[in-house]
Design an enzyme around this catalytic site. Structure first.
Site, PDB file in Angstrom:
ATOM      1  N   SER A 149       7.649  22.575 -32.732  1.00 24.24           N
ATOM      2  CA  SER A 149       8.796  22.184 -33.568  1.00 24.24           C
ATOM      3  C   SER A 149       9.361  23.307 -34.420  1.00 24.24           C
ATOM      4  CB  SER A 149       8.411  21.007 -34.466  1.00 24.24           C
ATOM      5  OG  SER A 149       8.321  19.825 -33.705  1.00 24.24           O
TER       6      SER A 149
ATOM      7  N   LYS B  52      13.028  23.757 -34.248  1.00 17.72           N
ATOM      8  CA  LYS B  52      14.015  23.048 -35.065  1.00 17.72           C
ATOM      9  C   LYS B  52      14.652  23.937 -36.124  1.00 17.72           C
ATOM     10  CE  LYS B  52      11.904  18.674 -33.958  1.00 17.72           C
ATOM     11  NZ  LYS B  52      10.596  18.020 -34.027  1.00 17.72           N
TER      12      LYS B  52
ATOM     13  N   LYS C  13       8.828  25.219 -41.977  1.00 16.30           N
ATOM     14  CA  LYS C  13       8.667  24.243 -40.885  1.00 16.30           C
ATOM     15  C   LYS C  13       7.273  24.302 -40.282  1.00 16.30           C
ATOM     16  CE  LYS C  13      10.276  21.033 -38.252  1.00 16.30           C
ATOM     17  NZ  LYS C  13       8.901  20.479 -38.203  1.00 16.30           N
TER      18      LYS C  13
ATOM     19  N   SER D  46      10.258  16.322 -38.992  1.00 17.79           N
ATOM     20  CA  SER D  46      10.215  16.846 -37.621  1.00 17.79           C
ATOM     21  C   SER D  46      10.603  15.796 -36.589  1.00 17.79           C
ATOM     22  CB  SER D  46       8.815  17.398 -37.308  1.00 17.79           C
ATOM     23  OG  SER D  46       8.864  18.346 -36.269  1.00 17.79           O
TER      24      SER D  46
END
Length: 353
Positions: A66, A69, A228, A121
């Site tokens: 992720s 992202k 993140k 997420s």
């Protein structure tokens, strides 16, 4: 006198010591080793300058889960409109993996979807964002890869907006560091990733959505302000974190790291302690021959590097000196140019001569 092989080696050793010992004495204070991590790949970057301060296997192309992202968010912010209403398609509603549990046909603002994307997420949020901003998930992926090319990310390729494992979907620690440093200059992105918790209207239930940020660094590390988390069975634990201290912001990246929270603490501590932001020239500072610096220039430097910085004044050779411009100072560290500062006539604005 005949010099034996053994004696010759002793003499050579003494000569080497004589050359090396003075060099030890020149350094003030201990030389600190770079931190070791448990990561398959890691990087540390200074956000303002873009200087990579630490890299271990930083160009290795790896699945990134992720962390994808980060690219999704900055592309959506730059190409979308935050107050747009985004409708959740069947493809977004049914997306596997982490989710913010959007309903089929539900509408939510692009801004709130971005919070759901980065704090929780949400793969459903990633797909909905991609379809809205790019016209389709495939169209949005084209935008992601164009952005990667524009930023010079030579070890990155995207196949989707959410980071679920896919052939040909990868990045590197160095590329993610560069991407995040770029994204952190965007105030919308910067505000989203530093947010501990967010609520959003929920049209399907009597309560609001409430999303707590998965990034534990916001609570574990002083000055932390992003970014993140990520995990898949193939990519394993991935993390990008950022922190700001003394007006200096750093970003740390680890890929496939089972002890990422502790490793990020070590990486960020290392950067702040060993490469503090140092002001080399201040705006208005007198230079030479009646000239003054036009801007303030700072750069992250170790104590040893600070002694090696060189300044070269390159004056304007033509007769035109509009607004008092008189040339520039080139700032070098070894064989690398690290900055350029314009210089002006210290008397103030001077017309075209």
């Amino acid at each position: 006198m005949k010099i034996t092989t053994q004696l010759r080696r002793i003499i050579q050793y003494i000569i080497i010591l004589a050359l090396v010992i003075p060099l030890w004495g020149m350094a003030e204070g201990p030389i600190h080793a770079a931190p070791s991590t448990n990561a398959q790949a890691a990087a540390l970057i200074d956000v303002e300058s873009g200087r990579i301060l630490f890299s271990a296997r930083g160009d290795e192309e790896l699945p990134i889960a992720s962390l994808t992202k980060i690219m999704t968010a900055i592309v959506a912010i730059e190409h979308g409109t935050l107050n747009d209403r985004v409708k959740v398609s069947k493809r977004a509603y049914g997306k596997e993996g982490s989710s913010i549990y959007l309903h089929l046909g539900e509408e939510m603002s692009l801004e709130n979807l971005l919070y759901g994307l980065m704090l929780r997420s949400g793969n459903d949020a990633a797909t909905a964002i991609a379809e809205h901003v790019g016209g389709s998930e495939e169209g949005f992926v084209l935008l992601m890869n164009k952005k990667a090319e524009m930023l010079g990310l030579e070890h990155s390729q995207f196949q989707n907006p959410h980071g679920l494992d896919a052939n040909g979907h990868y990045s590197s620690a160095n590329d993610l560091a560069k991407l995040t440093a770029y994204a952190m200059h965007n105030p919308v992105f910067k505000e989203i990733v530093r947010t501990p918790s967010r609520t959003a209207p929920n049209p399907n239930d009597p309560w609001d959505y409430k999303w707590d940020n998965k990034n534990k660094m916001l609570r574990l590390y002083e000055g932390a302000d992003g970014v993140k988390t990520g995990y898949t069975k193939i990519a394993r634990r991935c993390l990008v974190s950022s922190a700001t201290r003394n007006d200096q912001q750093l970003v740390a990246v680890t890929i496939n790291d089972g002890d990422d929270w502790n490793d990020h603490r070590k990486l960020l501590d290392y950067g702040f302690e060993q490469y503090p932001q140092q002001t080399l020239i201040k705006a208005g500072q007198a230079v030479q021959k009646g000239l003054k610096a036009g801007i303030t220039f700072s750069y992250p430097l170790s104590a040893e590097e600070a002694k090696m910085v060189e300044f070269r004044l390159k004056e304007q050779v033509s007769s035109s000196r509009l607004f008092g411009y008189r040339g520039k100072i080139l700032i070098r560290l070894g064989d690398q140019e690290i900055g350029v500062v314009p210089v002006y006539d210290a008397r103030g604005i001077v017309g075209d001569g």
